[in-house]
Write a protein that holds these residues in place. Structure first.
Motif, mmCIF file in Angstrom:
data_model
loop_
_atom_site.group_PDB
_atom_site.id
_atom_site.type_symbol
_atom_site.label_atom_id
_atom_site.label_comp_id
_atom_site.label_asym_id
_atom_site.label_seq_id
_atom_site.Cartn_x
_atom_site.Cartn_y
_atom_site.Cartn_z
ATOM 1 N N GLU A 140 0.827 -1.199 0.000
ATOM 2 C CA GLU A 140 0.000 0.000 0.000
ATOM 3 C C GLU A 140 0.865 1.254 0.000
ATOM 4 O OE1 GLU A 140 -3.932 -1.627 2.460
ATOM 5 O OE2 GLU A 140 -2.529 -0.206 3.404
ATOM 6 N N VAL A 141 0.420 2.245 -0.753
ATOM 7 C CA VAL A 141 1.067 3.554 -0.760
ATOM 8 C C VAL A 141 -0.003 4.596 -0.475
ATOM 9 C CG1 VAL A 141 2.317 5.261 -2.129
ATOM 10 C CG2 VAL A 141 2.819 2.830 -2.411
ATOM 11 N N VAL A 142 0.260 5.457 0.501
ATOM 12 C CA VAL A 142 -0.689 6.502 0.882
ATOM 13 C C VAL A 142 0.059 7.829 0.948
ATOM 14 C CG1 VAL A 142 -2.258 7.332 2.665
ATOM 15 C CG2 VAL A 142 -2.113 4.882 2.180
ATOM 16 N N ARG A 143 -0.505 8.851 0.309
ATOM 17 C CA ARG A 143 0.068 10.197 0.408
ATOM 18 C C ARG A 143 -0.967 11.142 1.005
ATOM 19 N NH1 ARG A 143 2.901 14.284 -4.091
ATOM 20 N NH2 ARG A 143 3.647 15.726 -2.491
ATOM 21 N N ASP A 144 -0.612 11.715 2.118
ATOM 22 C CA ASP A 144 -1.498 12.661 2.814
ATOM 23 C C ASP A 144 -2.908 12.097 2.962
ATOM 24 O OD1 ASP A 144 0.610 14.480 2.992
ATOM 25 O OD2 ASP A 144 0.142 15.340 1.038
ATOM 26 N N GLY A 145 -2.986 10.807 3.344
ATOM 27 C CA GLY A 145 -4.265 10.170 3.604
ATOM 28 C C GLY A 145 -4.966 9.577 2.395
ATOM 29 N N GLN A 146 -4.412 9.787 1.197
ATOM 30 C CA GLN A 146 -5.056 9.279 -0.026
ATOM 31 C C GLN A 146 -4.271 8.095 -0.574
ATOM 32 O OE1 GLN A 146 -5.672 12.196 -3.060
ATOM 33 N NE2 GLN A 146 -6.471 10.727 -4.548
ATOM 34 N N GLN A 147 -4.962 6.983 -0.799
ATOM 35 C CA GLN A 147 -4.299 5.788 -1.301
ATOM 36 C C GLN A 147 -3.964 5.937 -2.778
ATOM 37 O OE1 GLN A 147 -5.978 2.152 0.054
ATOM 38 N NE2 GLN A 147 -4.829 0.855 -1.361
ATOM 39 N N ILE A 148 -2.770 5.454 -3.141
ATOM 40 C CA ILE A 148 -2.281 5.556 -4.516
ATOM 41 C C ILE A 148 -2.034 4.150 -5.048
ATOM 42 C CG2 ILE A 148 -0.392 6.384 -5.964
ATOM 43 C CD1 ILE A 148 -0.018 8.598 -3.775
ATOM 44 N N VAL A 149 -2.582 3.863 -6.211
ATOM 45 C CA VAL A 149 -2.440 2.541 -6.820
ATOM 46 C C VAL A 149 -1.263 2.554 -7.786
ATOM 47 C CG1 VAL A 149 -3.543 0.773 -8.226
ATOM 48 C CG2 VAL A 149 -4.914 2.115 -6.611
ATOM 49 N N LEU A 150 -0.297 1.668 -7.536
ATOM 50 C CA LEU A 150 0.890 1.565 -8.378
ATOM 51 C C LEU A 150 0.989 0.169 -8.977
ATOM 52 C CD1 LEU A 150 3.603 3.261 -6.103
ATOM 53 C CD2 LEU A 150 2.261 4.324 -7.918
ATOM 54 N N SER A 151 1.614 0.070 -10.141
ATOM 55 C CA SER A 151 1.914 -1.240 -10.716
ATOM 56 C C SER A 151 3.028 -1.894 -9.898
ATOM 57 C CB SER A 151 2.358 -1.091 -12.173
ATOM 58 O OG SER A 151 3.667 -0.512 -12.224
ATOM 59 N N LYS A 152 3.313 -3.173 -10.187
ATOM 60 C CA LYS A 152 4.342 -3.890 -9.433
ATOM 61 C C LYS A 152 5.701 -3.206 -9.561
ATOM 62 C CE LYS A 152 3.304 -7.748 -11.504
ATOM 63 N NZ LYS A 152 3.336 -9.156 -11.948
ATOM 64 N N LYS A 153 6.085 -2.815 -10.770
ATOM 65 C CA LYS A 153 7.387 -2.190 -10.965
ATOM 66 C C LYS A 153 7.420 -0.787 -10.363
ATOM 67 C CE LYS A 153 9.224 -5.674 -13.008
ATOM 68 N NZ LYS A 153 10.105 -6.543 -12.188
ATOM 69 N N GLU A 154 6.333 -0.051 -10.486
ATOM 70 C CA GLU A 154 6.268 1.280 -9.874
ATOM 71 C C GLU A 154 6.421 1.175 -8.361
ATOM 72 O OE1 GLU A 154 3.206 2.935 -13.329
ATOM 73 O OE2 GLU A 154 2.474 2.493 -11.317
ATOM 74 N N PHE A 155 5.740 0.188 -7.780
ATOM 75 C CA PHE A 155 5.843 -0.017 -6.339
ATOM 76 C C PHE A 155 7.276 -0.383 -5.959
ATOM 77 C CE2 PHE A 155 5.630 -2.188 -2.328
ATOM 78 C CZ PHE A 155 4.626 -1.530 -1.627
ATOM 79 N N GLY A 156 7.882 -1.285 -6.731
ATOM 80 C CA GLY A 156 9.250 -1.711 -6.438
ATOM 81 C C GLY A 156 10.241 -0.569 -6.496
ATOM 82 N N VAL A 157 10.129 0.276 -7.504
ATOM 83 C CA VAL A 157 11.023 1.429 -7.629
ATOM 84 C C VAL A 157 10.822 2.394 -6.472
ATOM 85 C CG1 VAL A 157 11.432 3.531 -8.988
ATOM 86 C CG2 VAL A 157 11.361 1.298 -10.118
ATOM 87 N N LEU A 158 9.571 2.693 -6.149
ATOM 88 C CA LEU A 158 9.307 3.627 -5.057
ATOM 89 C C LEU A 158 9.795 3.053 -3.721
ATOM 90 C CD1 LEU A 158 8.143 6.313 -4.166
ATOM 91 C CD2 LEU A 158 5.915 5.193 -3.898
ATOM 92 N N GLU A 159 9.642 1.756 -3.527
ATOM 93 C CA GLU A 159 10.126 1.144 -2.288
ATOM 94 C C GLU A 159 11.637 1.309 -2.153
ATOM 95 O OE1 GLU A 159 10.252 -3.157 0.065
ATOM 96 O OE2 GLU A 159 9.129 -2.973 -1.804
ATOM 97 N N GLU A 160 12.379 1.078 -3.237
ATOM 98 C CA GLU A 160 13.835 1.250 -3.181
ATOM 99 C C GLU A 160 14.208 2.695 -2.859
ATOM 100 O OE1 GLU A 160 16.166 -1.083 -3.267
ATOM 101 O OE2 GLU A 160 14.562 -2.563 -3.380
#
Length: 218
Positions: A140-160
């Motif tokens: 899960e990714v949340v910015r200022d209380g709003q959930q953001i839906v990312l693809s698998k690769k987008e999530f992986g990049v942001l996690e790194e």
């Protein structure tokens, strides 16, 4: 996270790899011990999921080699035996964790993520920075209380990027950690995924390009 699955039973190997990729984990697969060592020498894996009974070089010897190499790579050993003696032997060889077959896939994922955290400098289970909250376990990714839906690769990049805690992460490192060995090292896919992440995160922009070096979360 970058992971190597060492399993000679192809159906099991592919099922494990497919499931882990759905968890935004980059996975390479080999079927014998000697090839496993060749891969580990070349690639910076966070975790190796190692079947104990594999051809070419026994899983015990692969485990000893990884342990003796001084690498930060963690080893999760798989075996068909659930006997206490076998579990103890595996851990004494240098394995960081042990899982008997058959296993629940959710448990495998949880153990892999736990080992992945141990393979890197300590980081909290939920990553937060500049109003952005990323939960790897829940994906899960949340910015200022709003959930953001990312693809698998987008999530992986942001996690790194979030794990770097403001430090710059090079495009080469992102390729290493988020994609598997089949990716073209000269591809522009990192730049494209970063663009998509920025668009989905919205304004003000959080992902900064450091010219000549890479990317970071402000």
């Amino acid at each position: 996270m970058r992971l190597l699955v060492v399993e000679d039973e192809q159906l099991i190997a592919e099922a494990v790899a497919t499931g882990l990729r759905r968890e935004s984990i980059a996975v390479d697969v080999v079927g014998d011990g000697r090839t496993a060592i060749e891969k580990i020498e070349v690639n910076d894996y966070d975790v190796v999921v190692l079947d104990r009974d594999i051809p070419g070089m026994h899983g015990d010897d692969v485990c000893r080699w990884v342990s003796a190499s001084g690498s930060s790579t963690r080893v999760l050993m798989l075996t068909a035996s659930s006997e206490l003696r076998d579990r103890v032997e595996g851990l004494e060889l240098g394995a960081d964790d042990y899982l008997a077959k058959p296993f629940a896939f959710t448990e495998l994922v949880a153990r892999v993520r736990a080992l992945g955290r141990r393979a890197r400098p300590a980081a909290p289970p939920v990553l937060e920075r500049s109003g952005l909250r990323l939960d790897p376990a829940r994906r899960e990714v949340v910015r200022d209380g709003q959930q953001i839906v990312l693809s698998k690769k987008e999530f992986g990049v942001l996690e790194e990027l979030m794990r770097a805690d403001g430090a710059v992460v090079s495009a080469e490192t992102l390729l290493e950690k988020v994609w598997d060995e089949n990716i073209d090292p000269f591809t522009g896919v990192v730049r494209f995924v970063i663009k998509q992440v920025r668009r989905k995160l919205g304004e003000p922009g959080l992902v900064e390009t450091v010219i000549g070096s890479g990317y970071r979360v402000r």
